[in-house]
Write a protein that holds these residues in place. Sequence first.
Motif, mmCIF file in Angstrom:
data_model
loop_
_atom_site.group_PDB
_atom_site.id
_atom_site.type_symbol
_atom_site.label_atom_id
_atom_site.label_comp_id
_atom_site.label_asym_id
_atom_site.label_seq_id
_atom_site.Cartn_x
_atom_site.Cartn_y
_atom_site.Cartn_z
ATOM 1 N N LEU A 84 16.350 -102.755 112.863
ATOM 2 C CA LEU A 84 17.644 -103.389 113.127
ATOM 3 C C LEU A 84 18.766 -102.367 113.331
ATOM 4 O O LEU A 84 19.847 -102.721 113.803
ATOM 5 C CB LEU A 84 18.026 -104.318 111.972
ATOM 6 C CG LEU A 84 17.116 -105.524 111.731
ATOM 7 C CD1 LEU A 84 17.487 -106.206 110.412
ATOM 8 C CD2 LEU A 84 17.225 -106.518 112.890
ATOM 9 N N ALA A 85 18.537 -101.116 112.961
ATOM 10 C CA ALA A 85 19.593 -100.098 112.998
ATOM 11 C C ALA A 85 20.012 -99.799 114.428
ATOM 12 O O ALA A 85 19.169 -99.747 115.338
ATOM 13 C CB ALA A 85 19.110 -98.818 112.322
ATOM 14 N N PRO A 86 21.315 -99.584 114.668
ATOM 15 C CA PRO A 86 21.791 -99.301 116.029
ATOM 16 C C PRO A 86 21.433 -97.907 116.517
ATOM 17 O O PRO A 86 21.370 -97.671 117.715
ATOM 18 C CB PRO A 86 23.311 -99.474 115.917
ATOM 19 C CG PRO A 86 23.627 -99.221 114.484
ATOM 20 C CD PRO A 86 22.441 -99.722 113.718
ATOM 21 N N ASP A 87 21.171 -96.940 115.588
ATOM 22 C CA ASP A 87 20.822 -95.583 116.000
ATOM 23 C C ASP A 87 20.198 -94.861 114.813
ATOM 24 O O ASP A 87 20.189 -95.352 113.670
ATOM 25 C CB ASP A 87 22.052 -94.816 116.522
ATOM 26 C CG ASP A 87 23.230 -94.870 115.569
ATOM 27 O OD1 ASP A 87 23.012 -94.728 114.349
ATOM 28 O OD2 ASP A 87 24.371 -95.063 116.039
ATOM 29 N N GLY B 194 21.922 -95.151 106.011
ATOM 30 C CA GLY B 194 21.504 -96.311 105.231
ATOM 31 C C GLY B 194 20.500 -95.945 104.153
ATOM 32 O O GLY B 194 20.562 -96.463 103.025
ATOM 33 N N GLN B 195 19.575 -95.047 104.483
ATOM 34 C CA GLN B 195 18.596 -94.615 103.496
ATOM 35 C C GLN B 195 19.275 -93.911 102.323
ATOM 36 O O GLN B 195 18.840 -94.019 101.180
ATOM 37 C CB GLN B 195 17.566 -93.699 104.154
ATOM 38 C CG GLN B 195 16.619 -94.437 105.104
ATOM 39 C CD GLN B 195 15.762 -93.507 105.922
ATOM 40 O OE1 GLN B 195 16.099 -92.328 106.132
ATOM 41 N NE2 GLN B 195 14.638 -94.020 106.428
ATOM 42 N N GLY B 196 20.370 -93.204 102.609
ATOM 43 C CA GLY B 196 21.107 -92.545 101.537
ATOM 44 C C GLY B 196 21.798 -93.509 100.601
ATOM 45 O O GLY B 196 22.117 -93.162 99.459
ATOM 46 N N LEU B 197 22.040 -94.735 101.084
ATOM 47 C CA LEU B 197 22.700 -95.750 100.262
ATOM 48 C C LEU B 197 21.720 -96.719 99.610
ATOM 49 O O LEU B 197 22.139 -97.625 98.896
ATOM 50 C CB LEU B 197 23.696 -96.540 101.125
ATOM 51 C CG LEU B 197 24.905 -95.751 101.654
ATOM 52 C CD1 LEU B 197 25.727 -96.626 102.603
ATOM 53 C CD2 LEU B 197 25.783 -95.279 100.502
ATOM 54 N N SER C 127 33.541 -99.545 109.919
ATOM 55 C CA SER C 127 32.565 -99.210 110.958
ATOM 56 C C SER C 127 32.437 -100.337 111.972
ATOM 57 O O SER C 127 32.490 -101.520 111.626
ATOM 58 C CB SER C 127 31.201 -98.939 110.324
ATOM 59 O OG SER C 127 30.221 -98.703 111.330
ATOM 60 N N ARG C 128 32.241 -99.939 113.248
ATOM 61 C CA ARG C 128 32.023 -100.926 114.314
ATOM 62 C C ARG C 128 30.553 -101.013 114.706
ATOM 63 O O ARG C 128 30.225 -101.584 115.741
ATOM 64 C CB ARG C 128 32.862 -100.550 115.544
ATOM 65 C CG ARG C 128 34.366 -100.595 115.292
ATOM 66 C CD ARG C 128 34.867 -102.001 115.104
ATOM 67 N NE ARG C 128 36.293 -102.018 114.832
ATOM 68 C CZ ARG C 128 37.029 -103.122 114.798
ATOM 69 N NH1 ARG C 128 36.475 -104.279 114.997
ATOM 70 N NH2 ARG C 128 38.314 -103.072 114.551
ATOM 71 N N LYS C 129 29.682 -100.441 113.914
ATOM 72 C CA LYS C 129 28.253 -100.551 114.180
ATOM 73 C C LYS C 129 27.698 -101.780 113.462
ATOM 74 O O LYS C 129 28.129 -102.109 112.360
ATOM 75 C CB LYS C 129 27.528 -99.294 113.704
ATOM 76 C CG LYS C 129 27.900 -98.029 114.491
ATOM 77 C CD LYS C 129 27.089 -96.828 114.026
ATOM 78 C CE LYS C 129 27.448 -95.587 114.846
ATOM 79 N NZ LYS C 129 26.661 -94.401 114.433
ATOM 80 N N PHE C 130 26.721 -102.434 114.104
ATOM 81 C CA PHE C 130 26.114 -103.629 113.520
ATOM 82 C C PHE C 130 24.592 -103.482 113.573
ATOM 83 O O PHE C 130 24.036 -103.382 114.659
ATOM 84 C CB PHE C 130 26.543 -104.889 114.283
ATOM 85 C CG PHE C 130 28.004 -105.197 114.164
ATOM 86 C CD1 PHE C 130 28.489 -105.899 113.084
ATOM 87 C CD2 PHE C 130 28.887 -104.764 115.134
ATOM 88 C CE1 PHE C 130 29.828 -106.184 112.974
ATOM 89 C CE2 PHE C 130 30.232 -105.042 115.026
ATOM 90 C CZ PHE C 130 30.712 -105.749 113.949
ATOM 91 N N PRO C 131 23.934 -103.465 112.431
ATOM 92 C CA PRO C 131 24.525 -103.434 111.090
ATOM 93 C C PRO C 131 25.085 -102.056 110.761
ATOM 94 O O PRO C 131 24.593 -101.052 111.266
ATOM 95 C CB PRO C 131 23.341 -103.777 110.180
ATOM 96 C CG PRO C 131 22.143 -103.303 110.947
ATOM 97 C CD PRO C 131 22.455 -103.526 112.391
ATOM 98 N N CYS C 132 26.072 -102.025 109.873
ATOM 99 C CA CYS C 132 26.627 -100.748 109.427
ATOM 100 C C CYS C 132 25.684 -100.119 108.407
ATOM 101 O O CYS C 132 24.703 -100.728 107.973
ATOM 102 C CB CYS C 132 28.008 -100.950 108.824
ATOM 103 S SG CYS C 132 28.007 -101.878 107.266
ATOM 104 N N LYS C 133 25.996 -98.888 107.986
ATOM 105 C CA LYS C 133 25.109 -98.195 107.052
ATOM 106 C C LYS C 133 25.032 -98.911 105.702
ATOM 107 O O LYS C 133 24.001 -98.865 105.020
ATOM 108 C CB LYS C 133 25.563 -96.752 106.864
ATOM 109 C CG LYS C 133 26.922 -96.586 106.182
ATOM 110 C CD LYS C 133 27.285 -95.124 106.050
ATOM 111 C CE LYS C 133 28.605 -94.938 105.295
ATOM 112 N NZ LYS C 133 28.955 -93.509 105.169
#
Length: 427
Positions: free
Chosen positions: A7-10, A17-20, A65-71
């Motif tokens: 699902l990650a945009p990049d 995300g893995q860091g969180l 953040s404007r990324k979907f999903p965000c981190k």
Amino acid sequence: MDQVVGLAPDAASVKAGQGLARNEKWADAGSSERAVWGSCQGSGKQPYQTGVDLGGPAYKCSCPSRKFPCKHALGLMLLWANGEIQHADEPDWVRTWVDQRAERSERPERKPGEVADPIAAQQRAARRADRVSAGLAELAGWLDDQVRQGLGGFDQRAYAELSRLAARMVDAQAPGVAGAVRRAAAVVGRGHGWPGELLEELALIHLIVAAHGRLDELPPSLADTVLSRIGWSTETARVLAEGEQVEDDWLMLGRVVEPDERLTVRRVWLRGATTGRIGLILTFAAAGRPLDPLPARPGEYVPGALSYYPGALPLRALLTQSDPRTPAPRPTGHTVRQALASYVESLAADPWNERWPLVLQDVRPARHGEGWALVDEAGDGLELVPGWDPLKLLAVSAGDPITVAGEWNRAGLRPMTCWHHDRAVIL
């Protein structure tokens, strides 16, 4: 786990995300059959509130953040997919959000302005965020080249290079940055001091590029300012629902109308009688179309509430007028030095702020070189914008000190309203 990563945009979002995806990063985390949620502490005072509607999936996060999903949403889903989030009752904000999404999905017809496909809208926003990031990365490289090469001889290649960059920023869907590049182009060759002015414009462009690269580290209000300066818009519904609301009797200091071939822009400046807060009402109309009626005449009070757009320097707002407008006495003003100090304060909060309303007390119009200035009792003066006709101002003053409200920018002061005793005169 692979489904969440997909699902990650990049790739950068996956890594962040893995860091969180660790329990110590989250508070109040929980899950239900419908959703997963939690609060993640960022760089701001308030933690980011994150929710995922598992039926979509759809994402909700208070981060800039404007990324979907965000981190944050990715980290939360990774933690949930690993079985590390306990089942819990949905908090009110999650239940309301998921219920509203379910209700919209059941409507046979959508209302005007309602997003038909929220997932598609999120994907479009993510694609735009990628374009903006790529465009600003290219601009950052160009700015670094100018630092290495210096500005000597820049005037010979300025038009072609800056025009190309402005067009590139339009393609990258960063219209605010495109406008800043055009302003830099307009400085080249203008007067003897143009290299210093150009350096100032390029420094502000560099600052916005650098700030965009650190959005997640900025306080939320400053991040909102950066996104706005880049060209992201804020929905009116969000401003009315979430914006800071301030009730007061709002004095209309004046208005400025700027028409061009495509769009007419009107700026209305307000000041609260009790709070002293400044408000800016922006109105737009296509070329040849009339603007909406003014909320009041300059020099009148408009009782009501302002809902402010988010930002580090809340200025732009929406006005909810609750009572009829009423006459107002002549406003109190400042000396030239006090007025400029207020402008400097605004720049400390928002270094990209281009305009600021000033109310000058006991000033007289006087010649200044080839133009005009307003001079106070201490002999300090503010230049008027080049080409501004002072005849009406001179007629009201007749040599006596007067109060003047104007819009200040780096080109000078543009008078909007002056007062003859308690009578407002529109300039």
